[in-house]
Motif scaffolding. Structure first.
Motif, PDB file in Angstrom:
ATOM      1  N   LYS A  25     -15.619 -15.882  23.410  1.00  0.00           N
ATOM      2  CA  LYS A  25     -16.318 -16.787  24.320  1.00  0.00           C
ATOM      3  C   LYS A  25     -15.515 -18.066  24.534  1.00  0.00           C
ATOM      4  O   LYS A  25     -15.474 -18.616  25.652  1.00  0.00           O
ATOM      5  N   ILE A  26     -14.854 -18.527  23.497  1.00  0.00           N
ATOM      6  CA  ILE A  26     -14.017 -19.728  23.612  1.00  0.00           C
ATOM      7  C   ILE A  26     -12.861 -19.474  24.581  1.00  0.00           C
ATOM      8  O   ILE A  26     -12.475 -20.349  25.360  1.00  0.00           O
ATOM      9  N   VAL A  27     -12.338 -18.241  24.559  1.00  0.00           N
ATOM     10  CA  VAL A  27     -11.210 -17.882  25.417  1.00  0.00           C
ATOM     11  C   VAL A  27     -11.657 -17.644  26.860  1.00  0.00           C
ATOM     12  O   VAL A  27     -11.056 -18.163  27.807  1.00  0.00           O
ATOM     13  N   PHE A  28     -12.738 -16.878  27.042  1.00  0.00           N
ATOM     14  CA  PHE A  28     -13.167 -16.486  28.380  1.00  0.00           C
ATOM     15  C   PHE A  28     -14.135 -17.475  29.032  1.00  0.00           C
ATOM     16  O   PHE A  28     -14.375 -17.406  30.237  1.00  0.00           O
ATOM     17  N   LYS A  29     -14.715 -18.349  28.218  1.00  0.00           N
ATOM     18  CA  LYS A  29     -15.654 -19.366  28.714  1.00  0.00           C
ATOM     19  C   LYS A  29     -16.798 -18.737  29.507  1.00  0.00           C
ATOM     20  O   LYS A  29     -17.443 -17.821  29.039  1.00  0.00           O
ATOM     21  N   GLU A  30     -17.036 -19.220  30.730  1.00  0.00           N
ATOM     22  CA  GLU A  30     -18.213 -18.780  31.489  1.00  0.00           C
ATOM     23  C   GLU A  30     -18.094 -17.338  31.988  1.00  0.00           C
ATOM     24  O   GLU A  30     -19.088 -16.751  32.453  1.00  0.00           O
ATOM     25  N   GLU A  31     -16.907 -16.750  31.900  1.00  0.00           N
ATOM     26  CA  GLU A  31     -16.763 -15.349  32.305  1.00  0.00           C
ATOM     27  C   GLU A  31     -17.535 -14.414  31.377  1.00  0.00           C
ATOM     28  O   GLU A  31     -17.973 -13.341  31.789  1.00  0.00           O
ATOM     29  N   LEU A  32     -17.674 -14.810  30.121  1.00  0.00           N
ATOM     30  CA  LEU A  32     -18.285 -13.949  29.111  1.00  0.00           C
ATOM     31  C   LEU A  32     -19.717 -14.375  28.815  1.00  0.00           C
ATOM     32  O   LEU A  32     -19.979 -15.503  28.416  1.00  0.00           O
ATOM     33  N   GLU A  33     -20.628 -13.448  29.020  1.00  0.00           N
ATOM     34  CA  GLU A  33     -22.029 -13.646  28.643  1.00  0.00           C
ATOM     35  C   GLU A  33     -22.308 -12.790  27.414  1.00  0.00           C
ATOM     36  O   GLU A  33     -22.040 -11.589  27.405  1.00  0.00           O
ATOM     37  N   ILE A  34     -22.833 -13.415  26.369  1.00  0.00           N
ATOM     38  CA  ILE A  34     -23.106 -12.692  25.127  1.00  0.00           C
ATOM     39  C   ILE A  34     -24.588 -12.350  25.032  1.00  0.00           C
ATOM     40  O   ILE A  34     -25.453 -13.210  25.196  1.00  0.00           O
ATOM     41  N   ILE A  35     -24.855 -11.078  24.763  1.00  0.00           N
ATOM     42  CA  ILE A  35     -26.209 -10.617  24.486  1.00  0.00           C
ATOM     43  C   ILE A  35     -26.289 -10.291  23.006  1.00  0.00           C
ATOM     44  O   ILE A  35     -25.477  -9.523  22.483  1.00  0.00           O
ATOM     45  N   ASN A  36     -27.248 -10.891  22.326  1.00  0.00           N
ATOM     46  CA  ASN A  36     -27.458 -10.635  20.903  1.00  0.00           C
ATOM     47  C   ASN A  36     -28.753  -9.851  20.750  1.00  0.00           C
ATOM     48  O   ASN A  36     -29.840 -10.375  21.018  1.00  0.00           O
ATOM     49  N   LEU A  37     -28.648  -8.587  20.352  1.00  0.00           N
ATOM     50  CA  LEU A  37     -29.851  -7.761  20.259  1.00  0.00           C
ATOM     51  C   LEU A  37     -30.889  -8.359  19.311  1.00  0.00           C
ATOM     52  O   LEU A  37     -32.089  -8.254  19.553  1.00  0.00           O
ATOM     53  N   LYS A  38     -30.429  -8.990  18.246  1.00  0.00           N
ATOM     54  CA  LYS A  38     -31.367  -9.528  17.257  1.00  0.00           C
ATOM     55  C   LYS A  38     -32.187 -10.678  17.823  1.00  0.00           C
ATOM     56  O   LYS A  38     -33.416 -10.717  17.691  1.00  0.00           O
ATOM     57  N   THR A  39     -31.531 -11.625  18.475  1.00  0.00           N
ATOM     58  CA  THR A  39     -32.238 -12.819  18.947  1.00  0.00           C
ATOM     59  C   THR A  39     -32.776 -12.682  20.362  1.00  0.00           C
ATOM     60  O   THR A  39     -33.804 -13.275  20.693  1.00  0.00           O
ATOM     61  N   ASP A  40     -32.110 -11.881  21.181  1.00  0.00           N
ATOM     62  CA  ASP A  40     -32.520 -11.775  22.587  1.00  0.00           C
ATOM     63  C   ASP A  40     -33.540 -10.669  22.834  1.00  0.00           C
ATOM     64  O   ASP A  40     -34.363 -10.776  23.743  1.00  0.00           O
ATOM     65  N   TYR A  41     -33.450  -9.594  22.025  1.00  0.00           N
ATOM     66  CA  TYR A  41     -34.308  -8.442  22.312  1.00  0.00           C
ATOM     67  C   TYR A  41     -35.049  -7.890  21.098  1.00  0.00           C
ATOM     68  O   TYR A  41     -35.917  -7.036  21.241  1.00  0.00           O
ATOM     69  N   GLU A  42     -34.698  -8.341  19.909  1.00  0.00           N
ATOM     70  CA  GLU A  42     -35.308  -7.856  18.674  1.00  0.00           C
ATOM     71  C   GLU A  42     -35.315  -6.326  18.650  1.00  0.00           C
ATOM     72  O   GLU A  42     -34.273  -5.705  18.688  1.00  0.00           O
ATOM     73  N   ASN A  43     -36.483  -5.707  18.635  1.00  0.00           N
ATOM     74  CA  ASN A  43     -36.550  -4.248  18.547  1.00  0.00           C
ATOM     75  C   ASN A  43     -36.963  -3.608  19.865  1.00  0.00           C
ATOM     76  O   ASN A  43     -37.510  -2.505  19.895  1.00  0.00           O
TER      77      ASN A  43
END
Length: 205
Positions: A25-43
């Motif tokens: 994310k530091i390298v790609f900046k706004e080009e990269l969107e991170i989805i975290n299954l644990k915090t964004d979608y849980e189960n």
């Protein structure tokens, strides 16, 4: 500018694969969107085999549909997946299962990078086999599989980040040619059936 989706499937707060996504994310900046299954979608991300997508054309589960529609709009998908018992984690498999609703080659030729995390080196073999059916079904362009482990040196990690960056930015990135007939895991060898080997190589070349 490319749209890159990075998906962390680990539920471990000290996840190595998730940390590598953050470094990217530091390298790609706004080009990269991170989805975290644990915090964004849980189960909420899974397929229960209801088959309603076959008649409706989309997954009836709102969270599945929301995430998949976002991924379809991307140019590059980065999966950050932990290895448990030499295999991809259950959460990772649930994520891949959720793509069952896709019927119209929506992911065709998208660049895909897989980051596998393990405690030790050379534990990724079985996990790679598990990823291939998904890659073949959706006809994605699997351009890199990287493995991060506890003993990875900082300079090697930096080289991995640079390698990922170059492969994503190179418009002519080639699909990986995966050739294997056996895997070694915890001192034991797992044989890959030759029939699977022949079909796999023919499909990926």
């Amino acid at each position: 500018m490319s749209k890159i989706i990075g998906i962390s499937t680990s539920f471990n707060s000290n996840s190595k694969s998730k940390d590598l996504l953050e470094d990217l994310k530091i390298v790609f900046k706004e080009e990269l969107e991170i989805i975290n299954l644990k915090t964004d979608y849980e189960n909420d991300i899974y397929c229960d085999g209801c088959y309603q997508c076959m008649s409706k054309g989309v997954c009836i589960k709102e969270k599945n549909r929301e995430m998949i529609e976002n991924i379809i709009k991307s140019d590059v998908i980065i999966f950050a997946i932990p290895i448990y018992y030499g295999s991809i984690s259950g959460k990772s498999k649930s994520l891949l299962d959720s793509f069952f609703c896709l019927r119209n080659n929506e992911l065709n030729n998208k660049k895909v990078i897989v980051i596998l995390s393990a405690q030790q080196e050379n534990q990724e073999g079985i996990a790679v086999i598990e990823l291939l059916p998904w890659a073949f079904k959706h006809n994605v362009k699997l351009i890199s599989i990287e493995t991060i482990h506890d003993n990875l040196k900082a300079e090697d990690k930096n080289l991995m980040i640079e390698r990922i960056y170059q492969k994503i930015k190179d418009e002519n990135s080639f699909e990986m040619k995966i050739e294997f007939t056996e895997f070694k895991y915890l001192g034991k060898t797992v044989e890959v059936p030759m029939k699977f080997e022949n079909e796999k190589v023919k499909s990926i070349v």
